[in-house]
Write an enzyme that holds these catalytic residues in place. Structure first.
Site, PDB file in Angstrom:
ATOM      1  CB  CYS A   1       8.313   3.188   2.921  1.00  0.00           C
ATOM      2  SG  CYS A   1       7.980   3.851   1.180  1.00  0.00           S
TER       3      CYS A   1
ATOM      4  CG  ASP B   1       7.998   9.039   2.101  1.00  0.00           C
ATOM      5  OD1 ASP B   1       8.642  10.034   2.535  1.00  0.00           O
ATOM      6  OD2 ASP B   1       7.176   9.083   1.562  1.00  0.00           O
TER       7      ASP B   1
ATOM      8  NE  ARG C   1       6.714  12.278   3.248  1.00  0.00           N
ATOM      9  CZ  ARG C   1       5.847  12.198   2.649  1.00  0.00           C
ATOM     10  NH1 ARG C   1       4.693  13.065   3.205  1.00  0.00           N
ATOM     11  NH2 ARG C   1       5.185  11.122   2.262  1.00  0.00           N
TER      12      ARG C   1
HETATM   13 ZN   LIG Z   1       5.880   4.759   1.590  1.00  0.00          ZN
END
Ligand SMILES: [Zn+2]
Length: 212
Positions: free
Chosen positions: A44, A46, A48
């Site tokens: 992803c 993202d 993080r």
């Molecule tokens: Zn995600």
């Protein structure tokens, strides 16, 4: 230069000091003989869940494609649209001939949240993209429609990972690589709240925590 960019530049200097040492530079080797990663990782976007940070992978070790909600679309004929994720899978499997394909899902995925709770702020591209995981949404609502949002969200993160694994198998070259040279297709879920990894058991369709 603003502070955020400056920090990245300082980071690059550290990186260069680590990897471009005269005695033995990883990049000297990678530049002269090319990349030979053994693993494709679909993750992803993202911030993080950076695959190299999570796994401590060295340069050249992981071939990575990241998108919203780490989704794999089903194989489609190339008539319209742009197929970035499919291109990366094709290149990794056909040209790099990777041994492993990992789909890395994660807790608190904003893309999956948008799938479960579409709102007016869900962008047009995201709204269209996450439809790939519509089956996951349907399944979670059918099986746990009364559960609280966090529970449904977590379930949908895992179910959408299964959808991606299923979709991977719709690519003929993926099927062929599994059959002819035993390429592994692996689903991993990163629970970033607890610091745990969970692996999808492809036969049982269930996740089990990895003891690491
Ligand atoms: Zn995600």
């Amino acid at each position: 230069m603003n502070k955020a960019i400056f920090r990245l530049m300082v980071g690059f200097r550290r990186f260069r000091e680590k990897y471009y040492v005269p005695e033995h530079s990883i990049y000297q080797r990678l530049a002269s003989s090319g990349q030979t990663p053994k693993t494709l990782l679909i993750g992803c976007s993202d911030s993080r869940v950076d695959p190299a940070i999570l796994t401590g992978a060295a340069p050249g070790e992981l071939f990575v494609v990241r998108n919203v909600a780490n989704l794999v679309p089903p194989c489609a004929t190339v008539t319209n649209g742009f197929h970035g994720t499919s291109s990366a899978i094709e290149f990794a499997v056909m040209n790099l001939k990777v041994d492993n394909v990992i789909v890395l899902g994660h807790r608190q995925c904003g893309g999956v949240r948008a799938l479960m709770q579409p709102s007016e702020t869900t962008g047009q591209f995201i709204g269209s993209w996450i439809k790939i995981a519509d089956d996951a949404r349907t399944k979670v609502l059918a099986e746990a429609g009364d559960a609280d949002d966090e529970t449904k969200w977590r379930m949908a993160e895992m179910e959408s990972l299964k959808v991606s694994i299923r979709n991977l198998h719709t690519f003929p070259f993926v099927q062929e690589a599994i059959k002819s040279r035993g390429m592994n297709v692996i689903g991993i879920y990163f629970d970033l709240e607890r610091g745990q990894l969970w692996e999808l058991d492809n036969e049982l369709g269930a996740f089990r925590q990895l003891e690491i």
